[in-house]
Scaffold this motif. Sequence first.
Motif, mmCIF file in Angstrom:
data_model
loop_
_atom_site.group_PDB
_atom_site.id
_atom_site.type_symbol
_atom_site.label_atom_id
_atom_site.label_comp_id
_atom_site.label_asym_id
_atom_site.label_seq_id
_atom_site.Cartn_x
_atom_site.Cartn_y
_atom_site.Cartn_z
ATOM 1 N N THR A 14 11.617 -6.269 0.291
ATOM 2 C CA THR A 14 10.908 -7.152 1.222
ATOM 3 C C THR A 14 11.234 -8.621 0.929
ATOM 4 O O THR A 14 12.065 -9.228 1.593
ATOM 5 C CB THR A 14 9.400 -6.901 1.141
ATOM 6 N N SER A 15 10.565 -9.192 -0.045
ATOM 7 C CA SER A 15 10.846 -10.554 -0.523
ATOM 8 C C SER A 15 10.405 -10.621 -1.969
ATOM 9 O O SER A 15 9.574 -9.816 -2.413
ATOM 10 C CB SER A 15 10.099 -11.603 0.310
ATOM 11 N N LEU A 16 10.914 -11.599 -2.694
ATOM 12 C CA LEU A 16 10.530 -11.717 -4.098
ATOM 13 C C LEU A 16 9.041 -12.018 -4.209
ATOM 14 O O LEU A 16 8.342 -11.431 -5.053
ATOM 15 C CB LEU A 16 11.345 -12.813 -4.783
ATOM 16 N N GLN A 17 8.536 -12.900 -3.357
ATOM 17 C CA GLN A 17 7.125 -13.247 -3.414
ATOM 18 C C GLN A 17 6.245 -12.039 -3.112
ATOM 19 O O GLN A 17 5.205 -11.835 -3.759
ATOM 20 C CB GLN A 17 6.816 -14.381 -2.429
ATOM 21 N N ASP A 18 6.647 -11.233 -2.140
ATOM 22 C CA ASP A 18 5.883 -10.031 -1.815
ATOM 23 C C ASP A 18 5.837 -9.073 -2.999
ATOM 24 O O ASP A 18 4.801 -8.470 -3.291
ATOM 25 C CB ASP A 18 6.497 -9.331 -0.604
ATOM 26 N N ASN A 19 6.945 -8.935 -3.722
ATOM 27 C CA ASN A 19 6.979 -8.077 -4.910
ATOM 28 C C ASN A 19 6.078 -8.629 -6.013
ATOM 29 O O ASN A 19 5.377 -7.860 -6.686
ATOM 30 C CB ASN A 19 8.418 -7.946 -5.419
ATOM 31 N N VAL A 20 6.101 -9.955 -6.198
ATOM 32 C CA VAL A 20 5.246 -10.564 -7.219
ATOM 33 C C VAL A 20 3.771 -10.327 -6.879
ATOM 34 O O VAL A 20 2.955 -10.001 -7.756
ATOM 35 C CB VAL A 20 5.545 -12.075 -7.345
ATOM 36 N N GLU A 21 3.427 -10.446 -5.596
ATOM 37 C CA GLU A 21 2.042 -10.221 -5.180
ATOM 38 C C GLU A 21 1.636 -8.762 -5.415
ATOM 39 O O GLU A 21 0.523 -8.480 -5.866
ATOM 40 C CB GLU A 21 1.873 -10.581 -3.702
ATOM 41 N N SER A 22 2.532 -7.836 -5.096
ATOM 42 C CA SER A 22 2.231 -6.411 -5.300
ATOM 43 C C SER A 22 2.050 -6.088 -6.774
ATOM 44 O O SER A 22 1.133 -5.344 -7.163
ATOM 45 C CB SER A 22 3.348 -5.552 -4.707
ATOM 46 N N LEU A 23 2.904 -6.650 -7.609
ATOM 47 C CA LEU A 23 2.795 -6.416 -9.046
ATOM 48 C C LEU A 23 1.522 -7.057 -9.595
ATOM 49 O O LEU A 23 0.863 -6.509 -10.486
ATOM 50 C CB LEU A 23 4.032 -6.961 -9.768
ATOM 51 N N LYS A 24 1.162 -8.203 -9.051
ATOM 52 C CA LYS A 24 -0.053 -8.889 -9.498
ATOM 53 C C LYS A 24 -1.280 -8.003 -9.270
ATOM 54 O O LYS A 24 -2.174 -7.919 -10.122
ATOM 55 C CB LYS A 24 -0.190 -10.211 -8.747
ATOM 56 N N LYS A 25 -1.332 -7.319 -8.134
ATOM 57 C CA LYS A 25 -2.442 -6.410 -7.849
ATOM 58 C C LYS A 25 -2.458 -5.246 -8.840
ATOM 59 O O LYS A 25 -3.530 -4.831 -9.299
ATOM 60 C CB LYS A 25 -2.327 -5.889 -6.430
ATOM 61 N N LYS A 26 -1.274 -4.742 -9.167
ATOM 62 C CA LYS A 26 -1.203 -3.639 -10.144
ATOM 63 C C LYS A 26 -1.717 -4.096 -11.509
ATOM 64 O O LYS A 26 -2.415 -3.364 -12.208
ATOM 65 C CB LYS A 26 0.231 -3.122 -10.251
#
Length: 448
Positions: free
Chosen positions: A58-70
């Motif tokens: 998707t995007s790097l920021q989207d991945n960072v946000e998803s990982l942040k939730k995890k």
Amino acid sequence: MKPEFVDRERELAWLEERFRSGGAELLVIYGRRRLGKTELLKRFLRSKRCIYFLASRTSLQDNVESLKKKIAEFIGKRLYERLQVRGLGELLTYLAEEVERPCLVIDEFGYLVELDRGVLTDLQAAWDEALSRRNFFLVLCGSSVSMFETEVLGYRSPLYGRRTGSWRVEPLSFRDARSFIPRYGFEDAVRVWAAAGGVPMYLRLFDDGLEFEENLKRVVFTKGAVLYDEGYFPLREELREPSTYLALLKYLAAGYNTIGKLASAMGADKANLTKYLAVLQSLGLVKHVVPYGQRRKGIYAVADNYMWFWLKFVLPNQSELELGYVDEVLRRIRPELEQYMGLVFEELVRQLVASRAVPLPFKPTYVGQWWKGEAQIDVVALDQHNALFAEVKWGRATSQDLTKLIENSQRVDVGGRRRHYLVVAREGSGVDWLIDFEELDKLTKPSR
């Protein structure tokens, strides 16, 4: 029921050893698609307090946000979902401050590199300044071999010198591949091996309750089947000029096995061909074979069984297969298919000798082959004091095969080594040193 997980004991043992070290670990696990890397990691993570994250395109920021939730869920602090972080490195630094032995696996890490190569520099800075001092256990996993070997492991990578270990996951051995088709005897197992190689996902497609040819129709030769056009994908995934590499592979599979022959057939420059072949070798799709006793005069061959099978039998016949003429194609290629099985069987025997699955009076440190003109020896195996010469037959062997083997071996200089002879065939008569399919079946049965 097909097994979910086969072999990988060495990979698991390596991961466990690194985890038990207690120190900071930055591990890299990579290998082509379909080999079971994700299943390996999930098996390793059982009963461990660790975060598994699958990256997306998707995007790097989207991945960072998803990982942040995890991470917020993992540490039990929902407030972390509101953290404003500048990138992956800062996020992992926060995790390192919250957990005594932080543990994170990032699967398909290559997607993040594709999205923003700066993620490597970001991660390098975080590792140097914080993660390595907090005993962080970090695993980066991916399926793009070329990217990982240049962008992650290469000496120009920002992460160069930081990794504490790396492992390239390879296809399964023949013995382990048989775990997916336990009801098949040795001959049919070799046939499946010739069409699917040691790729777990491909092997799962074969039903050992059906005849082998029915499996070919169902999973390889029918339009819409998984293996019908799978050969295109590794080239599109890894290479910038997939059509050029595909043309080169087609000629290799057709028998144009030297630089000179390939250059003449393709009308290509030899220097460029050498570069293309080197790339395909690094991906495990092509191998360079040199006869014993020579440093040059080698040949090139397709190294991956599925790709070889697909190039020889599926791709050239796709016009007819598109129209559903599967039975007609199979009838026409049947004689060539048997010849192909013989070539795959030769290579398999060399692998079995090298892995010491075939009992010998010595433990070989070199296994290869020899040829000169029309003369050929399928297996040459050596240690410091012994030399084995073996003839490999997909069909029936006779005493003449042994006689010819002994004659050809006299042309091979092995110094003062003691000479041993062996014939490996479906069956044989008048052959003193014979291993047949019945014995090979016992020698290659899966251990469980």
